[in-house]
Structure formats: structure tokens, C-alpha cells
Design a protein around this motif. Sequence first.
Motif, short mmCIF file in Angstrom:
data_model
loop_
_atom_site.label_atom_id
_atom_site.label_comp_id
_atom_site.label_asym_id
_atom_site.label_seq_id
_atom_site.Cartn_x
_atom_site.Cartn_y
_atom_site.Cartn_z
N PRO A 16 0.81 -1.22 0.00
CA PRO A 16 0.00 0.00 0.00
C PRO A 16 0.84 1.27 0.00
O PRO A 16 0.54 2.23 -0.68
N SER A 17 1.94 1.27 0.79
CA SER A 17 2.75 2.48 0.84
C SER A 17 3.42 2.74 -0.50
O SER A 17 3.60 3.88 -0.90
N LEU A 18 3.80 1.64 -1.23
CA LEU A 18 4.39 1.82 -2.54
C LEU A 18 3.38 2.42 -3.50
O LEU A 18 3.68 3.30 -4.29
N ALA A 19 2.13 1.91 -3.42
CA ALA A 19 1.08 2.42 -4.30
C ALA A 19 0.80 3.88 -4.02
O ALA A 19 0.59 4.68 -4.92
N GLN A 20 0.81 4.22 -2.72
CA GLN A 20 0.52 5.58 -2.33
C GLN A 20 1.62 6.54 -2.78
O GLN A 20 1.38 7.73 -2.97
N SER A 21 2.83 6.01 -2.99
CA SER A 21 3.93 6.90 -3.35
C SER A 21 3.88 7.31 -4.82
O SER A 21 4.59 8.20 -5.23
N GLN A 22 3.03 6.63 -5.61
CA GLN A 22 2.90 6.98 -7.02
C GLN A 22 1.86 8.07 -7.19
O GLN A 22 0.75 7.98 -6.69
N THR A 23 2.24 9.13 -7.88
CA THR A 23 1.33 10.26 -8.12
C THR A 23 0.81 10.20 -9.55
O THR A 23 1.57 10.07 -10.50
N GLN A 24 -0.52 10.27 -9.68
CA GLN A 24 -1.16 10.27 -10.99
C GLN A 24 -1.29 11.71 -11.49
O GLN A 24 -1.78 12.58 -10.78
N LEU A 25 -0.85 11.94 -12.71
CA LEU A 25 -1.04 13.23 -13.37
C LEU A 25 -1.97 13.03 -14.56
O LEU A 25 -1.82 12.06 -15.30
N ARG A 26 -2.90 13.93 -14.74
CA ARG A 26 -3.85 13.81 -15.85
C ARG A 26 -3.45 14.76 -16.98
O ARG A 26 -3.17 15.93 -16.75
N LEU A 27 -3.43 14.23 -18.21
CA LEU A 27 -3.09 15.01 -19.40
C LEU A 27 -4.25 14.93 -20.38
O LEU A 27 -4.69 13.83 -20.75
N GLY A 28 -4.72 16.08 -20.84
CA GLY A 28 -5.78 16.12 -21.82
C GLY A 28 -5.30 16.69 -23.14
O GLY A 28 -4.46 17.59 -23.16
N ASN A 78 -6.39 26.97 -13.77
CA ASN A 78 -7.02 26.98 -12.44
C ASN A 78 -6.62 25.78 -11.58
O ASN A 78 -7.08 25.63 -10.45
N GLY A 79 -5.77 24.91 -12.12
CA GLY A 79 -5.22 23.81 -11.33
C GLY A 79 -6.06 22.56 -11.29
O GLY A 79 -5.71 21.61 -10.57
N SER A 80 -7.13 22.48 -12.07
CA SER A 80 -7.96 21.28 -12.06
C SER A 80 -7.50 20.21 -13.05
O SER A 80 -8.04 19.11 -13.08
N LEU A 81 -6.50 20.53 -13.87
CA LEU A 81 -5.90 19.58 -14.80
C LEU A 81 -4.40 19.79 -14.76
O LEU A 81 -3.92 20.93 -14.76
N ASP A 82 -3.64 18.70 -14.72
CA ASP A 82 -2.20 18.79 -14.53
C ASP A 82 -1.45 19.20 -15.79
O ASP A 82 -0.57 20.07 -15.75
N LEU A 83 -1.79 18.56 -16.93
CA LEU A 83 -1.03 18.74 -18.16
C LEU A 83 -1.96 18.87 -19.36
O LEU A 83 -3.02 18.23 -19.41
N VAL A 84 -1.54 19.66 -20.33
CA VAL A 84 -2.31 19.86 -21.55
C VAL A 84 -1.37 19.77 -22.74
O VAL A 84 -0.24 20.27 -22.70
N LEU A 85 -1.84 19.12 -23.79
CA LEU A 85 -1.16 19.15 -25.08
C LEU A 85 -2.16 19.76 -26.06
O LEU A 85 -3.25 19.22 -26.27
N THR A 86 -1.81 20.89 -26.64
CA THR A 86 -2.77 21.65 -27.43
C THR A 86 -2.11 22.28 -28.65
O THR A 86 -0.90 22.48 -28.67
N PRO A 239 0.54 25.46 -13.10
CA PRO A 239 1.47 25.92 -12.06
C PRO A 239 1.25 25.21 -10.72
O PRO A 239 2.22 24.92 -10.01
N ALA A 240 -0.01 24.91 -10.40
CA ALA A 240 -0.29 24.24 -9.13
C ALA A 240 0.39 22.87 -9.06
O ALA A 240 0.84 22.44 -8.00
N THR A 241 0.48 22.20 -10.20
CA THR A 241 1.17 20.91 -10.27
C THR A 241 2.68 21.10 -10.31
O THR A 241 3.42 20.49 -9.54
N PHE A 242 3.13 21.95 -11.20
CA PHE A 242 4.57 22.14 -11.42
C PHE A 242 5.27 22.66 -10.17
O PHE A 242 6.36 22.21 -9.82
N ASN A 243 4.64 23.59 -9.48
CA ASN A 243 5.29 24.25 -8.33
C ASN A 243 5.42 23.33 -7.13
O ASN A 243 6.24 23.60 -6.24
N ARG A 244 4.63 22.27 -7.08
CA ARG A 244 4.77 21.36 -5.94
C ARG A 244 5.79 20.25 -6.18
O ARG A 244 6.08 19.46 -5.29
#
Length: 322
Positions: A16-28, A78-86, A239-244
Motif C-alpha cells: 500500500p505504501s508503494l502504491a501511495q507513493s505513485q502520483t497520478q497526473l492527468r493530461l488532456g 485553475n489547477g484542475s488539470l495537470d497537463l495539456v497538449l494543445t 502551475p499548481a502541479t509544477f510548483n509542488r
Amino acid sequence: MRLLTLVAVFCLAGLPSLAQSQTQLRLGHPQAETSAFQAGAQALAADLERRTHGRYKVQIFPAGALGGERELIASAQNGSLDLVLTSTGPVGLFVPDTLLTDIPFLFRDYEHARKVLDGPIGQDILARFQSKGLIGLAWGENGFRHLTNSKRPVSKPEDLRGLKIRTMENPVHITAFKVLGAQAAPMSFTDLYTALKVGTIDGQENPLPTILASGFGPLQKYLSLTGHVYSPALFIAAPATFNRLSEVDRKALVDAARVGAAAMRKRVSEIEAQALEALQKEGVIVESGIDKSKFQAALTPAYADYAKKFGNQTLERIRDYR
């Protein structure tokens, strides 16, 4: 035996701790799963996961699943999506300096465009994103844009008069098509297929890989190889994702975005070699041998407007870049 059991229990308890250490980022992104956009997104995801030893995993949402490009960019802001390709089209509404990349016939060819964007000019534009509430990571690629329509062959500027052409939500594009005599119809890419299918617009303009991957061929009888605009793409972070992120992880993300950009460029080159033939097999009539100088001459009033907005010195610096 007892020792092995204890080891197994310990390892399972640690899962569980290994799973918790993985951070999911969403890209649209807005394009199909067969597109260069998807190739770029997948390359970024794989490279970031490798660089961070699995601590970051990117979940990709293609085909406008999270909204149109303007909505995706706003979500990153606004920080509700981590990454965008546009594509760059709607980015100009947020970072006006990117609009100059959409000026018609500004770039000579792919080599010229890539050198400009990877060099000091392009990197300076990316640096300006932060003041607008976004993080510009890397320049990807959409390709040189060409015109399609369902009404008639277009080989010279006069042929555009009266045609209702979808443009990106971008004042540079809108100005160009208005000057050429078309009815510019700015709309989100995610609304484009339906608009073509029901006939509320006559045509559109996009790179060949996008035209093919999006299924526009059966809806558009004529293709004009105008190559009127080089269309970059952009990898953007919230920025909310990148800055952390730690400094090391920020570098990993930027480097992964550059890997994604390289994958996009490779995929565009691959698809372009096949797309024209595939579109012709779908029944599209191709107008080649377009005299681009006639379109450039017709755009003279637009160029005067662009020089006022971006500075003639800046435009000449890009045109002359080697």
C-alpha cells in the motif's frame, strides 16, 4: 519456513505504501488516439515514469474527453488539470505572444520552424507563460496547415470568397481568412467534425495528419495544399502541479515533454508521407502546385496588422533565422 512467512507478510504490508507513493497526473488533448498528439502524450508519459522510477504516472485523456482546447488550458490555469497538449490556436487567448507563430507563411519549412522554436526565440516565448498563470514546457508539432472544403477547388485567393471556413479560436487566423474573403467561423476543434457533417460550415484547415486521423476526408471533397501556416503544438503544465514538484522532478517533466515533442515531430513526418495518398483513396480531390505568392500578396493588409501587433523587427528576425 516461519522466516519466509514473515518476509512475505512484510512485503505485502509494504505494497500500500508503494502504491501511495505513485502520483497520478492527468493530461488532456483534443485529437484522436491515432494522432501525433497521442504519440507525443504517450512518449511524455513513458519518459516521465522512467525518469522518476515510477513515482509519477500520466493518465491520458484524448479526443477532447476533458473538453475543447480552450477549456483544457483554462483547467490547467485553475489547477484542475495537470497537463495539456494543445495546438497554439487558443493559447493566444491566454498568452498573446504565442500568436505570432500562427502568422501565414512565416516559416519556410519544418527545419526552419523547429530551429526557431527550439532556439532563443521559442524558449523566450515559453518563459512568458508563467506570468500568465501557465507553465510552458516544450514545443510539439501539429504540422503545416492545408485547406479543405466541400464546395469547389481552391487554387487562388479569389476561390475562397464566400466560403465559410472554420478557423481556430485565434485572432491571427481569423484576420487572415477575412482578408482573403472567406467567412471565418472560429470554433473549438471538438465541434469541427459535427459542423462539417451537418454542413453548417463549408471547410476547414489543418495539417494532413489531423485531417486524416479526424476522419474529415469523407466530409470534404477538395483539398488545397496551401501550407499556409506552420502549426506548432504546446505541452503545458498547471502551475499548481509544477510548483509542488521538487527541482529534480521539474527537470524530469520538462525533459519528458521534450521527448514527447520529438515523438510528435517524428509521427507527423511519418503520417504526412502516407496521408495524402490515403485521403485521395477516400475520394478527396487534391489541388497541388498552389502559387503561394498570390496568397501572400493578398494578405498584405493582414501583414501590416501583424507588424503593428508583434513588431516588424521580431517578424524579420524569425524569417531570417538560420
